[in-house]
Design a protein around this motif. Structure first.
Motif, PDB file in Angstrom:
ATOM      1  N   THR A   1      13.580 -26.456 -21.167  1.00  0.00           N
ATOM      2  CA  THR A   1      14.798 -27.265 -21.134  1.00  0.00           C
ATOM      3  C   THR A   1      14.835 -28.179 -22.354  1.00  0.00           C
ATOM      4  N   PRO A   2      15.970 -28.265 -23.074  1.00  0.00           N
ATOM      5  CA  PRO A   2      16.088 -29.203 -24.195  1.00  0.00           C
ATOM      6  C   PRO A   2      15.921 -30.640 -23.719  1.00  0.00           C
ATOM      7  N   LYS A   3      15.499 -31.518 -24.641  1.00  0.00           N
ATOM      8  CA  LYS A   3      15.170 -32.895 -24.255  1.00  0.00           C
ATOM      9  C   LYS A   3      16.380 -33.656 -23.691  1.00  0.00           C
ATOM     10  N   GLU A   4      17.601 -33.299 -24.165  1.00  0.00           N
ATOM     11  CA  GLU A   4      18.770 -34.027 -23.665  1.00  0.00           C
ATOM     12  C   GLU A   4      19.106 -33.657 -22.223  1.00  0.00           C
TER      13      GLU A   4
ATOM     14  N   ASP B   1      15.077 -34.232 -17.151  1.00  0.00           N
ATOM     15  CA  ASP B   1      14.997 -35.470 -16.367  1.00  0.00           C
ATOM     16  C   ASP B   1      13.847 -35.340 -15.382  1.00  0.00           C
ATOM     17  N   ALA B   2      12.718 -35.956 -15.710  1.00  0.00           N
ATOM     18  CA  ALA B   2      11.539 -35.841 -14.852  1.00  0.00           C
ATOM     19  C   ALA B   2      11.750 -36.481 -13.494  1.00  0.00           C
TER      20      ALA B   2
ATOM     21  N   TYR C   1       1.771 -32.483 -14.066  1.00  0.00           N
ATOM     22  CA  TYR C   1       2.526 -33.156 -15.128  1.00  0.00           C
ATOM     23  C   TYR C   1       3.022 -34.524 -14.653  1.00  0.00           C
ATOM     24  N   LEU C   2       3.558 -34.580 -13.452  1.00  0.00           N
ATOM     25  CA  LEU C   2       4.052 -35.851 -12.923  1.00  0.00           C
ATOM     26  C   LEU C   2       2.925 -36.862 -12.778  1.00  0.00           C
ATOM     27  N   ASP C   3       1.728 -36.373 -12.440  1.00  0.00           N
ATOM     28  CA  ASP C   3       0.585 -37.276 -12.273  1.00  0.00           C
ATOM     29  C   ASP C   3       0.093 -37.836 -13.608  1.00  0.00           C
TER      30      ASP C   3
ATOM     31  N   LYS D   1      11.184 -31.781 -28.216  1.00  0.00           N
ATOM     32  CA  LYS D   1      12.443 -31.060 -28.369  1.00  0.00           C
ATOM     33  C   LYS D   1      12.720 -30.162 -27.172  1.00  0.00           C
ATOM     34  N   PHE D   2      11.661 -29.550 -26.633  1.00  0.00           N
ATOM     35  CA  PHE D   2      11.783 -28.701 -25.450  1.00  0.00           C
ATOM     36  C   PHE D   2      10.679 -29.053 -24.473  1.00  0.00           C
ATOM     37  N   THR D   3      10.948 -28.870 -23.179  1.00  0.00           N
ATOM     38  CA  THR D   3       9.958 -29.071 -22.129  1.00  0.00           C
ATOM     39  C   THR D   3       9.853 -27.801 -21.306  1.00  0.00           C
ATOM     40  N   SER D   4       8.632 -27.308 -21.147  1.00  0.00           N
ATOM     41  CA  SER D   4       8.411 -26.064 -20.414  1.00  0.00           C
ATOM     42  C   SER D   4       8.568 -26.289 -18.917  1.00  0.00           C
TER      43      SER D   4
END
Length: 348
Positions: free
Chosen positions: A160-163, A166-167, A182-184, A200-203
């Motif tokens: 997902t692109p950074k914009e 939303d974690a 990842y959340l931890d 820029k991107f998040t897997s």
């Protein structure tokens, strides 16, 4: 003369020794002389139940992992197949021909459960470092630090692109294990809190990995494996995983130096690193601890827009002024103001 055709014939009895079929110059023989895993069972005793079926010997699992690391076998499923077929691997793992190789799922259960909870792998690593110190292979006076990129098993097509990322919108209950981890780690200095800059991107499958183009080629998801090395004999004293960004890698240096001081009482006289570690706060941190940094300082004097930098000006000590590249004096005031309020402020 053409000999008889070779055909497989079953025998009722075999006299076979794996020891005789492993070459004396085999790599695993050299390693086996220094492998001491006798303390593993006692170290892990409290992490096993007192009831239920007998477990797989943890020493066997560690020996199999060593085989995988030494021969580049990254898949646990394939590792089990190779140990099943290869006589040298069986010999190193103390398996006879009739002994059953553990199922690959056993590794996953132990690596993500018992081994992680007990920090067994770090215990084995620090035990090895302590042995190197005892054998005189570590002086602790001269150290170096650097990071290696490890490509994550993540696909850009599933990111997902950074914009759009939303974690806070992730449901931790239904998320996969990698996402929960990842959340931890969002508040850890080596991962989420290392920098406020969003990648820029998040897997989706491995959001803790970092999208990077550090190899000056196509970008990919990765982690950084940071090493603290004693330069006398190239012994790795400590390791620390981080995201592949400079802030996290530099921060890991402080973590590793603090850890080897607390664990082994080692404080280097000087430290070697590349320019990425040459920030002011990092250099100041080393100097405060009486560690001489042999690290190039990060130079941010250059301008990307083609205008002059401060190094382009020459100092005229006699007239107490700077001279620009075109020979003009750099004046503090362009003109004398009749109204003092129109001139420069006291802060310049």
């Amino acid at each position: 003369m053409l000999g008889p055709k070779q055909e497989a014939q079953g025998a009722l009895f075999y006299e076979f020794s794996i020891e005789d079929h492993v070459p004396q110059d085999h790599l695993l023989r050299s390693i086996d002389r220094f492998v001491d895993l006798t303390e593993i069972r006692a170290y892990l005793a409290e992490f096993y139940s007192h009831t239920g079926r007998p477990s797989v010997d943890p020493e066997l699992l560690i020996r199999m992992l060593l085989v995988g690391y030494c021969f580049g076998i990254r898949s646990e499923r394939r590792l089990c197949e190779e140990v099943h077929l290869n006589l040298a691997y069986r010999w190193f793992c103390r398996l006879d021909l009739s002994d059953r190789v553990p199922d690959h799922s056993t590794f996953s259960k132990n690596r993500h459960g018992r081994f992680r909870d007990s920090e067994l792998l770090r215990h084995l690593f620090e035990t090895t470092v302590a042995r190197c110190i005892t054998e005189g292979l570590v002086s602790g006076q001269r150290m170096a630090v650097d990071a290696s990129l490890i490509e994550a098993d993540a696909n850009k097509q599933k990111s997902t692109p950074k914009e759009d990322w939303d974690a806070s919108a992730i449901n931790a209950t239904d998320a996969p294990r990698a996402v929960r981890e990842y959340l931890d780690t969002l508040d850890e200095a080596a991962f989420g809190a290392a920098s406020e800059v969003q990648p820029k991107f998040t897997s989706h499958s491995d959001p803790a990995s970092q999208w990077t183009a550090a190899r000056k080629g196509p970008a990919f998801f990765s982690y950084s494996d940071n090493y603290l090395i004693d330069t006398d004999h190239g012994v790795i004293l400590d390791v620390e995983p981080t995201r592949s960004i400079r802030q996290a890698e530099v921060g890991s240096t402080k973590t590793m130096l603090t850890r080897v001081k607390d664990k082994f009482g080692l404080v280097p006289d000087w430290m070697i690193a590349d320019t990425a570690y040459g920030s002011g706060p990092m250099l100041g941190w080393l100097v405060d601890r009486k560690i001489d940094p042999y690290i190039p300082v990060i130079d941010k004097a250059g301008r990307p827009d083609g205008t002059w930098t401060r190094t382009d000006f020459d100092w005229d000590a006699e007239n107490d002024q700077y001279i620009c590249p075109e020979g003009h004096a750099l004046k503090q005031f362009r003109r004398n103001y009749s109204d003092p309020n129109r001139g420069p402020t006291g802060k310049g």
